[in-house]
Design a protein around this motif. Structure first.
Motif, PDB file in Angstrom:
ATOM      1  N   ARG A 120       0.864  -1.325   0.102  1.00 21.34           N
ATOM      2  CA  ARG A 120      -0.063   0.380  -0.023  1.00 21.34           C
ATOM      3  C   ARG A 120       0.992   1.138  -0.586  1.00 21.34           C
ATOM      4  NH1 ARG A 120      -5.645   0.153   1.633  1.00 21.34           N
ATOM      5  NH2 ARG A 120      -6.508   2.563   1.600  1.00 21.34           N
ATOM      6  N   GLY A 121       0.388   2.110  -0.987  1.00 16.42           N
ATOM      7  CA  GLY A 121       1.183   3.046  -0.742  1.00 16.42           C
ATOM      8  C   GLY A 121       2.160   3.475  -1.524  1.00 16.42           C
ATOM      9  N   ASN A 122       2.865   1.625  -2.338  1.00 17.30           N
ATOM     10  CA  ASN A 122       4.093   2.071  -3.355  1.00 17.30           C
ATOM     11  C   ASN A 122       3.723   3.289  -4.707  1.00 17.30           C
ATOM     12  OD1 ASN A 122       6.820   1.644  -3.627  1.00 17.30           O
ATOM     13  ND2 ASN A 122       5.974   0.077  -5.450  1.00 17.30           N
ATOM     14  N   ARG A 123       4.824   4.252  -4.912  1.00 15.78           N
ATOM     15  CA  ARG A 123       4.400   4.327  -6.241  1.00 15.78           C
ATOM     16  C   ARG A 123       5.763   4.720  -6.658  1.00 15.78           C
ATOM     17  NH1 ARG A 123       0.621   6.384  -7.899  1.00 15.78           N
ATOM     18  NH2 ARG A 123       1.732   8.106  -8.975  1.00 15.78           N
TER      19      ARG A 123
END
Length: 159
Positions: A134-137
């Motif tokens: 989650r939240g990895n970009r």
């Protein structure tokens, strides 16, 4: 003794450079331009080596997912797009004498069926994969040898 081979997932928007574009490039090698995240840049500079495996991932498209296999084909050098005022990757704070951003060449090896994010998420063996967190970009993430071999042997064996 040479260092152990490493594995990476590298994201590219297909409109900018798809696996088909990479396979059609001279010697199937493309410069990986436009990286503007320090952690991803540091992976390229400090850890990625010629011969490392790459999961070529299509992002920001109708069906994001792994679209091919590639390898790191060169060491790093300054990314010229940082100096080009007409480029969306222009960085006015990056002087040519001390470039901030780097690129390396990636050689496409083969196109695969698209392994979607949903399919990756459905595999318990891949639960810790960075791209699924989650939240990895990040546009470049490490892939463990176990994750690489699972994807290659279980998800791509029939591709």
């Amino acid at each position: 003794m040479s260092p152990a081979r490493r594995y990476w997932l590298m994201k590219s928007e297909p409109e900018e450079c798809s696996i088909d574009d990479a396979l059609a490039a001279p010697e199937t090698t493309v410069p990986w331009t436009g990286v503007r995240n320090y952690q991803a840049r540091n992976f390229m500079r400090d850890q990625m080596q010629v011969g490392d495996g790459v999961l070529f991932y299509h992002s920001s498209c109708a069906e994001p997912g792994i679209a091919g296999l590639a390898r790191v084909a060169s060491g790093t050098r300054p990314d010229p797009t940082q100096f080009d005022a007409a480029s969306p990757y222009f960085d006015p704070k990056s002087p040519p004498a001390a470039p901030r951003w780097l690129l390396l060449d990636v050689q496409a090896l083969r196109k695969t069926r698209v392994i979607s994010l949903a399919e990756l998420r459905a595999q318990p063996e891949l639960a810790d994969m960075t791209v699924l967190q989650r939240g990895n970009r990040l546009s470049i993430t490490e892939v463990t040898p176990a994750q690489w071999h699972f994807i290659e042997s279980r998800l791509l064996s029939g591709a």
